[in-house]
Design a protein around this motif. Structure first.
Motif, PDB file in Angstrom:
ATOM      1  N   PRO A   1      47.624  39.406 -28.103  1.00  0.00           N
ATOM      2  CA  PRO A   1      48.923  38.954 -27.603  1.00  0.00           C
ATOM      3  C   PRO A   1      48.994  37.442 -27.439  1.00  0.00           C
ATOM      4  O   PRO A   1      49.019  36.909 -26.318  1.00  0.00           O
ATOM      5  CB  PRO A   1      49.027  39.675 -26.246  1.00  0.00           C
ATOM      6  N   ALA A   2      48.979  36.704 -28.556  1.00  0.00           N
ATOM      7  CA  ALA A   2      49.042  35.249 -28.507  1.00  0.00           C
ATOM      8  C   ALA A   2      50.388  34.796 -27.940  1.00  0.00           C
ATOM      9  O   ALA A   2      51.389  35.512 -28.049  1.00  0.00           O
ATOM     10  CB  ALA A   2      48.842  34.674 -29.911  1.00  0.00           C
ATOM     11  N   PRO A   3      50.423  33.602 -27.312  1.00  0.00           N
ATOM     12  CA  PRO A   3      51.663  33.137 -26.670  1.00  0.00           C
ATOM     13  C   PRO A   3      52.871  33.105 -27.592  1.00  0.00           C
ATOM     14  O   PRO A   3      53.992  33.342 -27.157  1.00  0.00           O
ATOM     15  CB  PRO A   3      51.290  31.720 -26.201  1.00  0.00           C
ATOM     16  N   ASP A   4      52.659  32.808 -28.873  1.00  0.00           N
ATOM     17  CA  ASP A   4      53.781  32.697 -29.803  1.00  0.00           C
ATOM     18  C   ASP A   4      54.022  33.983 -30.596  1.00  0.00           C
ATOM     19  O   ASP A   4      54.841  33.999 -31.523  1.00  0.00           O
ATOM     20  CB  ASP A   4      53.549  31.538 -30.776  1.00  0.00           C
ATOM     21  N   LYS A   5      53.339  35.052 -30.239  1.00  0.00           N
ATOM     22  CA  LYS A   5      53.474  36.314 -30.953  1.00  0.00           C
ATOM     23  C   LYS A   5      54.265  37.316 -30.101  1.00  0.00           C
ATOM     24  O   LYS A   5      54.235  37.262 -28.874  1.00  0.00           O
ATOM     25  CB  LYS A   5      52.104  36.900 -31.277  1.00  0.00           C
ATOM     26  N   PRO A   6      54.968  38.247 -30.762  1.00  0.00           N
ATOM     27  CA  PRO A   6      55.692  39.257 -29.986  1.00  0.00           C
ATOM     28  C   PRO A   6      54.738  40.157 -29.224  1.00  0.00           C
ATOM     29  O   PRO A   6      53.633  40.455 -29.695  1.00  0.00           O
ATOM     30  CB  PRO A   6      56.472  40.026 -31.057  1.00  0.00           C
TER      31      PRO A   6
ATOM     32  N   THR B   1      57.432  37.707 -25.726  1.00  0.00           N
ATOM     33  CA  THR B   1      56.269  37.162 -26.433  1.00  0.00           C
ATOM     34  C   THR B   1      55.098  37.012 -25.464  1.00  0.00           C
ATOM     35  O   THR B   1      55.241  37.221 -24.251  1.00  0.00           O
ATOM     36  CB  THR B   1      56.582  35.789 -27.048  1.00  0.00           C
ATOM     37  N   GLY B   2      53.966  36.626 -26.015  1.00  0.00           N
ATOM     38  CA  GLY B   2      52.763  36.480 -25.206  1.00  0.00           C
ATOM     39  C   GLY B   2      52.922  35.537 -24.029  1.00  0.00           C
ATOM     40  O   GLY B   2      52.239  35.697 -23.007  1.00  0.00           O
ATOM     41  N   LYS B   3      53.831  34.580 -24.152  1.00  0.00           N
ATOM     42  CA  LYS B   3      54.008  33.641 -23.041  1.00  0.00           C
ATOM     43  C   LYS B   3      54.673  34.284 -21.830  1.00  0.00           C
ATOM     44  O   LYS B   3      54.670  33.706 -20.738  1.00  0.00           O
ATOM     45  CB  LYS B   3      54.801  32.412 -23.492  1.00  0.00           C
ATOM     46  N   ASP B   4      55.238  35.474 -22.006  1.00  0.00           N
ATOM     47  CA  ASP B   4      55.832  36.214 -20.881  1.00  0.00           C
ATOM     48  C   ASP B   4      54.792  37.026 -20.118  1.00  0.00           C
ATOM     49  O   ASP B   4      55.114  37.626 -19.084  1.00  0.00           O
ATOM     50  CB  ASP B   4      56.927  37.160 -21.389  1.00  0.00           C
ATOM     51  N   LEU B   5      53.554  37.035 -20.613  1.00  0.00           N
ATOM     52  CA  LEU B   5      52.488  37.837 -20.005  1.00  0.00           C
ATOM     53  C   LEU B   5      51.610  36.992 -19.108  1.00  0.00           C
ATOM     54  O   LEU B   5      51.492  35.775 -19.289  1.00  0.00           O
ATOM     55  CB  LEU B   5      51.644  38.467 -21.119  1.00  0.00           C
TER      56      LEU B   5
ATOM     57  N   ARG C   1      49.056  48.857 -19.761  1.00  0.00           N
ATOM     58  CA  ARG C   1      48.315  49.934 -20.424  1.00  0.00           C
ATOM     59  C   ARG C   1      48.414  49.803 -21.942  1.00  0.00           C
ATOM     60  O   ARG C   1      47.423  49.971 -22.665  1.00  0.00           O
ATOM     61  CB  ARG C   1      48.866  51.278 -19.972  1.00  0.00           C
ATOM     62  N   TYR C   2      49.615  49.488 -22.423  1.00  0.00           N
ATOM     63  CA  TYR C   2      49.800  49.278 -23.865  1.00  0.00           C
ATOM     64  C   TYR C   2      48.941  48.112 -24.357  1.00  0.00           C
ATOM     65  O   TYR C   2      48.269  48.216 -25.400  1.00  0.00           O
ATOM     66  CB  TYR C   2      51.270  49.033 -24.178  1.00  0.00           C
ATOM     67  N   LEU C   3      48.946  47.007 -23.606  1.00  0.00           N
ATOM     68  CA  LEU C   3      48.197  45.828 -24.025  1.00  0.00           C
ATOM     69  C   LEU C   3      46.690  46.097 -24.059  1.00  0.00           C
ATOM     70  O   LEU C   3      45.978  45.582 -24.934  1.00  0.00           O
ATOM     71  CB  LEU C   3      48.505  44.651 -23.100  1.00  0.00           C
ATOM     72  N   ASP C   4      46.208  46.905 -23.121  1.00  0.00           N
ATOM     73  CA  ASP C   4      44.783  47.253 -23.116  1.00  0.00           C
ATOM     74  C   ASP C   4      44.396  48.039 -24.363  1.00  0.00           C
ATOM     75  O   ASP C   4      43.266  47.935 -24.847  1.00  0.00           O
ATOM     76  CB  ASP C   4      44.454  48.094 -21.871  1.00  0.00           C
TER      77      ASP C   4
END
Length: 308
Positions: free
Chosen positions: A213-218, A170-174, A204-207
């Protein structure tokens, strides 16, 4: 199906599943499989004895009853591996039920699991693993979707993640750092190194991803923004293997197998690889030694002067 069994048996089954969920941290998929397997067993006993099986009847299951159930399973086409899994679920349920209700479960626990040949992992070669990642990305006409699929498969191969673990980020892992904390099967926690190539693939995918990519979202999203379905990863991997001419064993899980096998071939310690994979038992990891031995023997027979 659940309407065919007694309320007491149904309550016992749900109580056992709740116990596994609360105390052992069993995954939802595991609990669903357990429920199906044990429910089928109770339903069979209900029909076999011609009446609902309450707790008293379940406590009186005999060796003959167990043989009848296993014979019925085999006759209906259940393979040895699947039957062994079902029997394991039934035994686990009975251990818990016997302790709670105070009866002797020997008749159930003494049932012998059918023998089956363990399938060894089929790893890809390093070149094939890289080609799989590159080809997976090229499958999609949407650039960000291709980058997403490549990032997922890179995590499977570069970090040895299960597909459920990669899609569970999830977003909290980023942002991804040098290591990643993974909660695997049975709630078992492990720390895995993250290679620069894996960090770069995810970044690259996130860009390119249109979804925040919210913390509680996959981290990995479907086209409409929901969690990415693992079946889509399996499908794009299947398309890539067909394009590359790879065998049917070249699945997403094979990328995880390849991670372990390539580490072992490079001199990795088996115990360390066990920790990286999150295997509860070293015996599970030891399957990779057999794979590596096959590879070594092939090299020996191909190159040793005495083998010519």
């Amino acid at each position: 199906m659940s309407l065919e069994i007694s309320p007491a048996a149904r309550d016992a089954l749900e109580g056992w599943l709740d116990h596994g969920r609360a105390l052992k941290g069993a995954a939802d998929n595991t609990l669903t499989a357990y429920r199906t397997d044990v429910l089928e067993f109770i339903v069979f006993m209900t029909g076999y004895h011609g009446q609902p099986q309450g707790l008293g009847a379940l406590a009186r299951i005999t060796v003959t009853d167990m043989r009848a159930w296993m014979a019925n399973q085999r006759a209906s086409g259940t393979g040895a591996r699947s039957l062994a899994r079902k029997l394991s679920a039934v035994k686990t349920f009975y251990r818990w039920l016997a302790e709670r209700e105070g009866f002797e479960p020997t008749s159930v626990l003494s049932a012998r699991s059918p023998k089956f040949t363990k399938k060894l992992p089929r790893p890809l070669s390093p070149d094939a693993a890289k080609a799989m990642i590159d080809t997976v990305e090229a499958q999609s006409v949407k650039g960000w979707v291709g980058a997403r699929d490549a990032a997922v498969v890179t995590l499977l191969y570069g970090c040895g993640l299960r597909i459920s673990e990669a899609l569970g980020l999830t977003g909290k892992d980023l942002p991804l750092g040098d290591t990643l904390r993974i909660i695997g099967k049975g709630g078992k926690e492990r720390i895995v190194p993250v290679l620069p190539v894996a960090r770069a693939a995810v970044a690259r995918y996130l860009d390119m991803c249109p979804h925040d990519p919210a913390p509680d979202k996959p981290v990995f999203r479907g086209v409409r923004g929901g969690a990415l379905n693992p079946r889509l990863v399996q499908k794009v991997t299947e398309q890539a293997r067909l394009q590359l001419g790879l065998p049917a064993t070249a699945t997403p899980h094979a990328m995880r197998h390849s991670f372990a096998t390539h580490l072992l071939a490079a001199g990795g310690d088996l115990r360390a690889i066990q920790e990286l994979l999150g295997h509860a038992s070293l015996s599970t990891t030891q399957a990779y030694t057999a794979v590596d031995t096959v590879h070594l023997m092939q090299v020996y027979e191909r190159t040793h002067p005495k083998a010519q």
